[in-house]
Design a protein around this motif. Structure first.
Motif, PDB file in Angstrom:
ATOM      1  N   TYR A 166      12.492 -13.140 -18.132  1.00 31.45           N
ATOM      2  CA  TYR A 166      11.077 -12.772 -18.132  1.00 31.45           C
ATOM      3  C   TYR A 166      10.530 -12.990 -16.732  1.00 31.45           C
ATOM      4  CZ  TYR A 166      11.563 -13.538 -23.168  1.00 31.45           C
ATOM      5  OH  TYR A 166      11.975 -13.509 -24.475  1.00 31.45           O
ATOM      6  N   LYS A 167       9.932 -11.967 -16.151  1.00 32.50           N
ATOM      7  CA  LYS A 167       9.280 -12.098 -14.844  1.00 32.50           C
ATOM      8  C   LYS A 167       7.820 -12.441 -15.100  1.00 32.50           C
ATOM      9  CE  LYS A 167       9.348 -10.869 -10.301  1.00 32.50           C
ATOM     10  NZ  LYS A 167      10.084 -11.597  -9.331  1.00 32.50           N
ATOM     11  N   ILE A 168       7.422 -13.667 -14.817  1.00 29.81           N
ATOM     12  CA  ILE A 168       6.074 -14.145 -15.107  1.00 29.81           C
ATOM     13  C   ILE A 168       5.097 -13.756 -13.999  1.00 29.81           C
ATOM     14  CG2 ILE A 168       4.696 -16.225 -15.553  1.00 29.81           C
ATOM     15  CD1 ILE A 168       6.679 -15.415 -17.772  1.00 29.81           C
ATOM     16  N   SER A 169       5.538 -13.864 -12.777  1.00 26.73           N
ATOM     17  CA  SER A 169       4.712 -13.491 -11.628  1.00 26.73           C
ATOM     18  C   SER A 169       5.656 -13.069 -10.508  1.00 26.73           C
ATOM     19  CB  SER A 169       3.835 -14.666 -11.187  1.00 26.73           C
ATOM     20  OG  SER A 169       4.626 -15.702 -10.654  1.00 26.73           O
TER      21      SER A 169
ATOM     22  N   MET B 263       7.824 -16.311 -10.132  1.00 21.01           N
ATOM     23  CA  MET B 263       8.269 -17.148 -11.248  1.00 21.01           C
ATOM     24  C   MET B 263       9.039 -16.324 -12.270  1.00 21.01           C
ATOM     25  SD  MET B 263       6.315 -19.738 -13.773  1.00 21.01           S
ATOM     26  CE  MET B 263       6.553 -21.167 -12.746  1.00 21.01           C
ATOM     27  N   VAL B 264      10.185 -16.871 -12.687  1.00 23.70           N
ATOM     28  CA  VAL B 264      11.065 -16.204 -13.642  1.00 23.70           C
ATOM     29  C   VAL B 264      11.457 -17.221 -14.716  1.00 23.70           C
ATOM     30  CG1 VAL B 264      13.324 -15.099 -13.914  1.00 23.70           C
ATOM     31  CG2 VAL B 264      11.997 -14.684 -11.857  1.00 23.70           C
ATOM     32  N   ILE B 265      11.471 -16.775 -15.971  1.00 22.01           N
ATOM     33  CA  ILE B 265      12.001 -17.588 -17.063  1.00 22.01           C
ATOM     34  C   ILE B 265      13.293 -16.942 -17.522  1.00 22.01           C
ATOM     35  CG2 ILE B 265      11.657 -18.414 -19.427  1.00 22.01           C
ATOM     36  CD1 ILE B 265       8.662 -18.428 -18.857  1.00 22.01           C
ATOM     37  N   VAL B 266      14.348 -17.754 -17.626  1.00 20.38           N
ATOM     38  CA  VAL B 266      15.644 -17.257 -18.091  1.00 20.38           C
ATOM     39  C   VAL B 266      15.988 -18.008 -19.374  1.00 20.38           C
ATOM     40  CG1 VAL B 266      18.054 -16.874 -17.509  1.00 20.38           C
ATOM     41  CG2 VAL B 266      16.354 -16.933 -15.696  1.00 20.38           C
TER      42      VAL B 266
ATOM     43  N   ALA C 189      26.372 -18.097 -15.864  1.00 19.52           N
ATOM     44  CA  ALA C 189      24.964 -18.421 -16.120  1.00 19.52           C
ATOM     45  C   ALA C 189      24.404 -19.269 -14.980  1.00 19.52           C
ATOM     46  CB  ALA C 189      24.833 -19.144 -17.456  1.00 19.52           C
ATOM     47  N   VAL C 190      25.170 -20.266 -14.543  1.00 16.03           N
ATOM     48  CA  VAL C 190      24.737 -21.125 -13.435  1.00 16.03           C
ATOM     49  C   VAL C 190      24.609 -20.311 -12.152  1.00 16.03           C
ATOM     50  CG1 VAL C 190      25.400 -23.061 -11.966  1.00 16.03           C
ATOM     51  CG2 VAL C 190      25.642 -23.230 -14.453  1.00 16.03           C
TER      52      VAL C 190
ATOM     53  N   GLU D  20      10.706 -19.369  -8.403  1.00 18.67           N
ATOM     54  CA  GLU D  20      10.724 -20.593  -9.193  1.00 18.67           C
ATOM     55  C   GLU D  20      11.338 -20.185 -10.514  1.00 18.67           C
ATOM     56  OE1 GLU D  20       7.098 -22.910  -9.417  1.00 18.67           O
ATOM     57  OE2 GLU D  20       6.355 -21.791  -7.695  1.00 18.67           O
ATOM     58  N   VAL D  21      12.264 -20.963 -11.029  1.00 16.80           N
ATOM     59  CA  VAL D  21      12.992 -20.574 -12.228  1.00 16.80           C
ATOM     60  C   VAL D  21      12.832 -21.643 -13.307  1.00 16.80           C
ATOM     61  CG1 VAL D  21      15.250 -19.978 -13.191  1.00 16.80           C
ATOM     62  CG2 VAL D  21      14.685 -19.315 -10.842  1.00 16.80           C
ATOM     63  N   VAL D  22      12.468 -21.184 -14.503  1.00 20.42           N
ATOM     64  CA  VAL D  22      12.442 -22.037 -15.691  1.00 20.42           C
ATOM     65  C   VAL D  22      13.611 -21.592 -16.551  1.00 20.42           C
ATOM     66  CG1 VAL D  22      11.159 -22.689 -17.758  1.00 20.42           C
ATOM     67  CG2 VAL D  22       9.941 -22.265 -15.592  1.00 20.42           C
TER      68      VAL D  22
END
Length: 56
Positions: free
Chosen positions: A4-7, A10-13, A27-28, A39-41
């Motif tokens: 998910y690209k939040i901004s 910022m990305v959520i994986v 994955a790593v 920034e990655v969550v």
């Protein structure tokens, strides 16, 4: 796996059980590559075996 690209920075994986079990190293590597410019969550869904270990 879902990304998910939040901004702009910022990305959520989100990794499911099969994406981690089948290729943890890939994955790593993906997360490290994404961290170069974002920034990655990271969200890890519990593996069945580890869930049992935590509840023993």
């Amino acid at each position: 796996m879902v990304i998910y690209k939040i901004s702009n920075k910022m990305v959520i994986v989100k990794f499911g059980e099969s994406s981690i079990r089948d290729s943890f190293r890939k994955a790593v590597e993906l997360v490290l590559k994404l961290r170069e410019e974002n920034e990655v969550v990271v969200i890890l869904l519990a593996l069945r075996r580890s869930q049992r270990l935590f509840w023993v």
